[in-house]
Design an enzyme around this catalytic site. Structure first.
Site, PDB file in Angstrom:
ATOM      1  N   GLN A   1      18.501 -17.250  62.016  1.00  0.00           N
ATOM      2  CA  GLN A   1      17.645 -16.611  62.986  1.00  0.00           C
ATOM      3  C   GLN A   1      17.228 -17.779  63.820  1.00  0.00           C
ATOM      4  O   GLN A   1      16.287 -17.385  64.820  1.00  0.00           O
ATOM      5  CB  GLN A   1      16.453 -15.951  62.127  1.00  0.00           C
ATOM      6  CG  GLN A   1      16.846 -15.042  61.231  1.00  0.00           C
ATOM      7  CD  GLN A   1      15.567 -14.662  60.416  1.00  0.00           C
ATOM      8  OE1 GLN A   1      14.582 -15.029  60.497  1.00  0.00           O
ATOM      9  NE2 GLN A   1      15.960 -13.582  59.479  1.00  0.00           N
TER      10      GLN A   1
ATOM     11  N   HIS B   1      13.183 -17.329  59.383  1.00  0.00           N
ATOM     12  CA  HIS B   1      11.765 -17.303  59.600  1.00  0.00           C
ATOM     13  C   HIS B   1      10.927 -18.405  60.549  1.00  0.00           C
ATOM     14  O   HIS B   1      10.270 -19.055  59.922  1.00  0.00           O
ATOM     15  CB  HIS B   1      10.692 -17.031  58.283  1.00  0.00           C
ATOM     16  CG  HIS B   1      11.142 -15.650  57.733  1.00  0.00           C
ATOM     17  ND1 HIS B   1      10.474 -15.384  56.537  1.00  0.00           N
ATOM     18  CD2 HIS B   1      12.239 -14.694  57.699  1.00  0.00           C
ATOM     19  CE1 HIS B   1      10.884 -14.160  56.265  1.00  0.00           C
ATOM     20  NE2 HIS B   1      12.211 -13.705  56.888  1.00  0.00           N
TER      21      HIS B   1
ATOM     22  N   GLU C   1       2.162  -6.462  59.533  1.00  0.00           N
ATOM     23  CA  GLU C   1       1.072  -6.664  59.995  1.00  0.00           C
ATOM     24  C   GLU C   1       0.476  -6.879  61.380  1.00  0.00           C
ATOM     25  O   GLU C   1       1.384  -7.372  61.966  1.00  0.00           O
ATOM     26  CB  GLU C   1       0.166  -7.744  59.021  1.00  0.00           C
ATOM     27  CG  GLU C   1       0.012  -7.426  57.605  1.00  0.00           C
ATOM     28  CD  GLU C   1      -0.521  -8.630  56.746  1.00  0.00           C
ATOM     29  OE1 GLU C   1      -0.760  -8.596  55.731  1.00  0.00           O
ATOM     30  OE2 GLU C   1      -0.981  -9.673  57.556  1.00  0.00           O
TER      31      GLU C   1
ATOM     32  N   TYR D   1      12.329  -7.495  48.545  1.00  0.00           N
ATOM     33  CA  TYR D   1      13.638  -7.057  48.930  1.00  0.00           C
ATOM     34  C   TYR D   1      14.560  -6.641  47.885  1.00  0.00           C
ATOM     35  O   TYR D   1      15.284  -5.559  47.724  1.00  0.00           O
ATOM     36  CB  TYR D   1      14.240  -7.867  49.988  1.00  0.00           C
ATOM     37  CG  TYR D   1      13.528  -8.054  51.337  1.00  0.00           C
ATOM     38  CD1 TYR D   1      13.558  -6.707  52.327  1.00  0.00           C
ATOM     39  CD2 TYR D   1      13.216  -9.110  51.819  1.00  0.00           C
ATOM     40  CE1 TYR D   1      12.838  -7.130  53.497  1.00  0.00           C
ATOM     41  CE2 TYR D   1      12.508  -9.321  53.290  1.00  0.00           C
ATOM     42  CZ  TYR D   1      12.435  -8.372  53.769  1.00  0.00           C
ATOM     43  OH  TYR D   1      11.837  -8.269  54.984  1.00  0.00           O
TER      44      TYR D   1
END
Length: 379
Positions: A82, A146, A243, A264
């Protein structure tokens, strides 16, 4: 076909558009196609130019006259997993100093880390110059997940939000609960990258002085509330539990000790949802467990234009998994969904911005052959 930065297709001048979504009162203009993994965008002052980062490590500029043109001088990045070249934000004093701020992933001791830096934009030369690194998130970690990250400015300071690097330790030892780690945190810096003396943990032994708030999972959206001036962010949960949070000085937002999400791998509950007396700051809005109705966000902005009068003050939040741009209204102490824009267009939403001159909504999709879109009032 995937296009390089020398072969972008720009369609704005030709006036081509995708089918209008009449029930929501807007039309979709296709401004450019073929963007390779775009991640962030920002409008440049006094021009209808948009600067865009591509995760592979390139920066481009879009405008109605020239379409998409490449910009030289981007930082070298690691784009595995990522990672890559991530957010871009135009500095608050751009008119006088020309600084453009960026976040990106690069090697460090122990693995990789998110970097915050800036460069000056030379429009005539189509180049970024004087690139400097302002802050490197510590510690570096051997993970491709992340990184976060988004950048906003408020009251002369830079705020940036990061991810927890994919840690699956759902205990009090989680990296997001560790004040010595800037992963899973929001940091606050001066525009030159210094740590302000009034940051909440600057005098605490063992704590990272740059931290402003902590207990976050993976921050993928940040914006400033137009009335209160508060920093708002949106972050991914684990299989639900995404959120929207209003950032507070020194606050612990609870990840992973308070969450609506489940694992997950097995759909198992690993934490209690936020409770009034749990010691954590609860989100203003959260999505339920599972993937049926969740909202892994990317990109968020309050609508402050004149083109869509009924949407004034509403919040636009990108949804990567369910592929729409959510329109949300503040209602009481929370948020309520008003509409799902671009629903059915099969586009992962990566970023969203409001045109400062026209009030139109600009949307950056995600992927190796992604478009830049513009939503305009149908009439």
């Amino acid at each position: 076909m995937r296009l390089s930065t020398t072969a972008f297709v720009s369609l704005a001048a030709a006036g081509l558009a995708m089918p209008a979504q009449a029930e929501n009162g807007y039309s979709i203009d296709m401004l450019a196609e073929g963007l390779d993994r775009p991640w962030g965008m920002a409008f440049l002052p006094d021009h209808n130019d948009i600067i865009v980062t591509l995760r592979g490590g390139e920066v481009v500029l879009w405008n109605t006259e020239d379409g998409v043109v490449p910009i030289s001088g981007a930082p070298e990045v690691v784009s595995d997993g990522q990672g890559g070249l991530l957010d871009v934000a135009v500095g608050p004093n751009f008119d006088s100093d020309g600084w453009v701020y960026m976040s990106w992933v690069a090697p460090v001791e122990g693995g990789t880390s998110t970097h915050i830096g800036r460069a000056q934009l030379d429009r005539d030369a189509l180049a970024l110059t004087d690139l400097e690194v302002l802050h490197v998130v510590q510690p570096g970690i051997d993970s491709g997940a992340h990184f976060g990250s988004r950048i906003v400015f408020q009251d002369g300071f830079l705020y940036a939000g990061f991810g927890d690097r994919g840690s699956k330790d759902f205990s009090e030892s989680h990296i997001s609960q560790d004040l010595s780690s800037e992963n899973g945190a929001v940091i606050r810096l001066t525009l030159d990258g210094e740590i302000p003396d009034d940051n909440p943990f600057v005098d605490q032994d063992g704590a990272a002085g740059a931290i402003w708030s902590y207990g976050h999972r993976n921050i993928q959206a940040m914006t400033i509330h137009p009335d209160t001036g508060a920093v708002w962010l949106a972050e991914h949960g684990e299989a639900g539990g995404d959120e929207v949070n209003i950032v507070e000085r020194g606050a612990n937002f609870g990840w992973p000790l308070a969450s609506e999400g489940v694992t997950y791998s097995g759909g198992e509950q690993f934490a209690e949802p936020h409770q009034p007396d749990d010691g954590f700051v609860a989100p203003i809005h959260s999505w339920p467990a599972g993937r049926d109705n969740h909202n892994p966000p990317s990109g968020m902005v309050f609508y402050d234009g004149d083109a869509f009068e009924d949407w004034q003050g509403h919040l636009l939040i990108g949804n990567l998994y369910h592929r729409y741009l959510g329109l949300w209204a503040e209602e009481g102490d929370g948020l309520s969904e008003v509409a799902r824009l671009l629903d059915g267009e099969d586009l992962r939403i990566r970023d969203v911005a409001v045109g400062p001159e026209d009030g139109f909504i600009y949307v950056l999709a995600d992927g190796e052959d992604a478009p830049l879109l513009r939503l305009t009032p149908e009439n």
